[in-house]
Design a protein around this motif. Structure first.
Motif, short mmCIF file in Angstrom:
data_model
loop_
_atom_site.label_atom_id
_atom_site.label_comp_id
_atom_site.label_asym_id
_atom_site.label_seq_id
_atom_site.Cartn_x
_atom_site.Cartn_y
_atom_site.Cartn_z
N TRP A 51 0.95 -1.27 0.24
CA TRP A 51 0.01 -0.06 -0.15
C TRP A 51 1.09 1.14 0.23
N PHE A 55 -0.44 3.96 7.30
CA PHE A 55 -1.58 3.95 8.33
C PHE A 55 -1.27 4.40 9.89
N GLU A 60 -5.91 -0.03 11.77
CA GLU A 60 -6.06 0.83 10.58
C GLU A 60 -5.69 -0.23 9.32
N ASP A 63 -7.51 -3.40 9.03
CA ASP A 63 -8.91 -3.28 8.43
C ASP A 63 -9.03 -2.96 6.99
N GLU A 64 -8.00 -2.34 6.64
CA GLU A 64 -8.05 -2.12 5.17
C GLU A 64 -7.64 -3.29 4.52
N ALA A 67 -11.05 -4.92 4.37
CA ALA A 67 -11.65 -4.27 3.37
C ALA A 67 -11.51 -4.76 1.89
N THR A 68 -10.33 -4.79 1.76
CA THR A 68 -9.90 -5.20 0.18
C THR A 68 -10.42 -6.58 0.11
#
Length: 87
Positions: A51, A55, A60, A63-64, A67-68
């Protein structure tokens, strides 16, 4: 010879398996700092996904990652030829 900085790895780092696909989630920052966390995912074929944006917390970052997976599926980290097929 350049020394690599020591890294602090989040407790949220580790293997993640879904749909018979396992990836390594690595969330880290330079050891002994309060810097932001970096997120990387490494596949079984050693493909690396990083990424660009850091973060504020390791939660966080994780969680990303989740979410991906929810949005794109774990197969989004695989090359077309690496996706397991069922017969």
């Amino acid at each position: 010879m350049t020394k690599k900085p020591k890294l602090e790895h989040s407790e949220l780092s580790g293997e993640y398996t879904e749909d018979d696909v396992t990836v390594l989630v690595d969330i880290y920052r330079p050891a002994g700092t309060q810097n932001d966390w970096k997120l990387e995912v490494v596949t079984q074929n050693e493909d690396l996904f990083e990424w660009d944006e850091p973060f504020a917390t390791d939660r966080e970052a994780f969680d990303e990652f989740l979410a991906t997976i929810a949005r794109d599926g774990i197969h989004s980290f695989l090359e077309e030829d690496d996706i397991p097929t069922t017969h």
